[in-house]
Design an enzyme around this catalytic site. Sequence first.
Site, mmCIF file in Angstrom:
data_model
loop_
_atom_site.group_PDB
_atom_site.id
_atom_site.type_symbol
_atom_site.label_atom_id
_atom_site.label_comp_id
_atom_site.label_asym_id
_atom_site.label_seq_id
_atom_site.Cartn_x
_atom_site.Cartn_y
_atom_site.Cartn_z
ATOM 1 N N PHE A 1 1.257 18.833 40.558
ATOM 2 C CA PHE A 1 1.525 18.494 41.959
ATOM 3 C C PHE A 1 1.998 17.030 42.079
ATOM 4 C CE2 PHE A 1 -1.012 16.987 45.847
ATOM 5 C CZ PHE A 1 0.052 17.159 46.718
ATOM 6 N N ASP B 1 0.837 18.589 24.643
ATOM 7 C CA ASP B 1 -0.522 18.277 25.086
ATOM 8 C C ASP B 1 -0.833 16.829 24.685
ATOM 9 O OD1 ASP B 1 -3.233 17.956 25.416
ATOM 10 O OD2 ASP B 1 -3.806 19.782 24.335
ATOM 11 N N TYR C 1 -15.004 15.878 34.540
ATOM 12 C CA TYR C 1 -13.851 15.185 35.144
ATOM 13 C C TYR C 1 -14.240 13.735 35.465
ATOM 14 C CZ TYR C 1 -10.025 14.358 38.517
ATOM 15 O OH TYR C 1 -8.927 13.872 39.188
#
Length: 329
Positions: free
Chosen positions: A13, A58, A147
């Site tokens: 996003f 990655d 996170y």
Amino acid sequence: MKKRVLITGAAGFLGSHLCDRFIKEGDFVIAMDNLITGDIKNIEHLFKHKNFEFYHHDVSKFVNVPGELDYILHFASPASPIDYLKIPIQTLKVGSLGTHNLLGLAKAKNARIMIASTSEVYGDPLVHPQTEEYYGNVNTIGPRGVYDEAKRFQESITMAYHRFHGVDVRIARIFNTYGPRMRLNDGRVIPAFMGQALRGEDLTVFGDGSQTRSFCYVEDEIEGFYKLLKSSYVYPVNIGNPNEISILDFAKEIIKLTGTKQKIIFKPLPTDDPLQRQPDITKAKEILNWEPKISRSEGMKKTFKYFKSLTSKELMKSEHKDFSKHIRK
Ligand code: UDP
């Protein structure tokens, strides 16, 4: 002078909007994404552009980019609570190992690096609104810990590279951001409510809905990142919209905006869901001369238009993106 910019999480996003911004500035963009949570559709329109290149990679593994680099923007990371639950190890790795690799690259290329930190470093905050000086209240072992702690480590290693190796760093603490290209089924509140309204389902408010968030429209957020990158300030800066609202009131706003006839239903509050969140943006105002300009009603209208433009097939896919092929057994 045209810059060479590496953007990680480029198909996500925020990453994809950053790609657009630098292309618009006339810079050369090297986009990188492993496509676990990102979607190639978000950057497909740039593939034909002569100043755009894409690497399917990655960043938790060694990152090799040929040629010079002026800027690195590390925006790769799963970024929704559902993602952390599904891919906790990747979440930890991209924030820690990924950041280490990119700092190493910044050092080798003598590039400026900006990292995407988060309001989650404040955890369930005991100080309101949150200033950059607040150290946070994070549950290290809770579901969001993967996170939050990766992002806290990310800030630490970034400052260590700055202090020890003299790497030129920028740290953006990102608060809730919304707009076109949010993933419909990532579990975040805005795509969740929009999807529910469009499918004719009831809106699911978690807890009693008294928890608050402050939502920033993506265009404002990207402008904040851009100004921070171009500034000379190396310490964390909150980038977000201070306009705070409770989730229950927000659900009511969405009902009005979308015209849905559905009602609000209540579901259990997820573990460690912060009760309040609002950025203090004094620093961003003073140092960057930045503040958001787009009101929630204007931003939400644009966002609703985006979700409405999705095909009915995309809208009906209420199944969360399947990560299983990326998980090593
Ligand atoms: N939320 C909700 N219903 C949903 C999805 C989320 O009430 O269907 C709540 C969630 O519990 C949280 C807020 O909305 O309090 C924002 O959630 P989101 O996952 O978007 O972001 P974050 O919690 O990371 O700020």
